[in-house]
Design an enzyme around this catalytic site. Structure first.
Site, PDB file in Angstrom:
ATOM      1  N   ASP A   1      28.773  10.666  -6.224  1.00  0.00           N
ATOM      2  CA  ASP A   1      29.294  11.974  -5.837  1.00  0.00           C
ATOM      3  C   ASP A   1      28.848  13.075  -6.794  1.00  0.00           C
ATOM      4  OD1 ASP A   1      30.593  11.161  -3.591  1.00  0.00           O
ATOM      5  OD2 ASP A   1      32.571  11.009  -4.507  1.00  0.00           O
TER       6      ASP A   1
ATOM      7  N   LYS B   1      29.504  16.391  -2.402  1.00  0.00           N
ATOM      8  CA  LYS B   1      30.066  17.428  -1.557  1.00  0.00           C
ATOM      9  C   LYS B   1      30.568  18.562  -2.432  1.00  0.00           C
ATOM     10  CE  LYS B   1      31.737  14.327   2.112  1.00  0.00           C
ATOM     11  NZ  LYS B   1      31.236  13.076   1.545  1.00  0.00           N
TER      12      LYS B   1
ATOM     13  N   MET C   1      41.880  20.298  -6.085  1.00  0.00           N
ATOM     14  CA  MET C   1      40.976  21.095  -5.245  1.00  0.00           C
ATOM     15  C   MET C   1      41.628  22.407  -4.805  1.00  0.00           C
ATOM     16  SD  MET C   1      39.679  17.835  -2.975  1.00  0.00           S
ATOM     17  CE  MET C   1      41.376  17.263  -2.760  1.00  0.00           C
TER      18      MET C   1
END
Length: 299
Positions: free
Chosen positions: A77, A99, A212
């Site tokens: 990632d 991402k 996030m």
């Protein structure tokens, strides 16, 4: 009379201790001679969902480090630290599937297909995910894809960002005098109604950790205040927790949006809400990583 109370006795005491240490040193096993209990190997045709931790390679688990050294292929990632990636041998295949907010370089379904393809080729595969693979990391979707293809999988936990951020700032996530509960919340507001249950979150006896959520700080502060938390309730932002570029911002629910606008932080950023944040300025402990000198802005 205690040796420490007399300079002459103290001198003889220290000399005796030095001689004793020299005499006993051959009998003591040095750290360099200790063999860590690493065992096992990556199995061909199997996928390992491995937590890369918070970015500091020294916070990686021993099992994760071993699997990285043994795997035929590593699918990793965006939030995996460079020091962790450096552990992957040159012979291993690497596949970046990171991402970023608003941009998915590889769709989730394709990540599942890639892992299945590599495993069916007889390769041992490490799916390397930032933090802990079971905390807001789509591990369930990837397990489902592997199970549908009848590919065996194993899970290796990692240090999640909440633990790393709290440790690097020298505070507990729970404390008998501050918080008896701990809740991890995704700040993506992806529920059907698009809004968290602020009333259930606005408690003074727990610590809230939002993942996030850098772009939603204002909404979080407003939602918690409207649900009953006082304007002066502490909140802390920690960006790049446990890494050399770590930065932090401490303020109140009322003042944090303005402070963040004046002092922008990079992503990834963790949000901690609760009275444990008050300990940031009072806890006399060293940072978890010696090389970190976080930029901290207090109210």
């Amino acid at each position: 009379m205690r040796a420490q109370s007399n300079p002459l006795l103290l001198k003889w005491y220290n000399a005796f201790m030095r001689l004793s240490n020299r005499a006993l040193s051959p009998l003591v096993q040095h750290a360099s001679d200790v063999h860590l209990p690493l065992r096992g190997e990556c199995r061909a045709g199997q996928v390992y969902l491995v937590g890369a931790g918070s970015g500091d390679a020294e916070l990686l688990t021993l099992k994760a480090a071993r699997l990285l050294r043994q795997a035929d292929a590593v699918v990793y990632d965006r939030l995996v630290g460079d020091d962790v990636l450096a552990l992957i041998p040159h012979r291993s295949e690497r596949y970046y599937v990171g991402k970023a907010r608003g941009h998915h370089s590889v769709p989730q379904a394709e990540i599942g297909e890639l892992m299945v393809k590599l495993a069916r080729e007889g390769k041992s595969v490490v799916r390397l995910k930032g933090g802990d693979p079971s905390v807001f990391a789509r591990m369930g979707e990837e397990l489902d894809a592997l199970a549908a293809a009848q590919i065996p999988a194993a899970i290796v936990p990692g240090i999640t960002a909440a633990s790393a951020a709290a440790a690097s700032m020298g505070i507990p996530l729970t404390d008998r005098g501050h918080a008896q509960q701990l809740r991890f919340v995704t700040a993506q507001l992806c529920r059907e109604d698009g809004t968290p249950d602020w009333t259930s979150l606005a408690r003074k006896d727990e610590t809230l950790v939002f993942y996030m959520g850098l772009s939603k700080v204002s909404a979080i502060c407003q939602g918690l205040r409207q649900a009953g938390l006082p304007d002066e309730w502490p909140i802390m932002l920690v960006a790049n927790a446990s890494q050399p570029e770590q930065q932090s911002l401490v303020a109140s629910l009322a003042s944090m949006p303005e402070k963040l606008a004046a002092h922008p932080l990079p992503s990834p950023c963790l949000i901690v809400v609760g009275s444990v944040v008050q300990r940031v300025a009072t806890t006399p402990v060293a940072l978890a990583s010696e090389f970190i000198s976080p930029q901290e802005i207090t109210p």
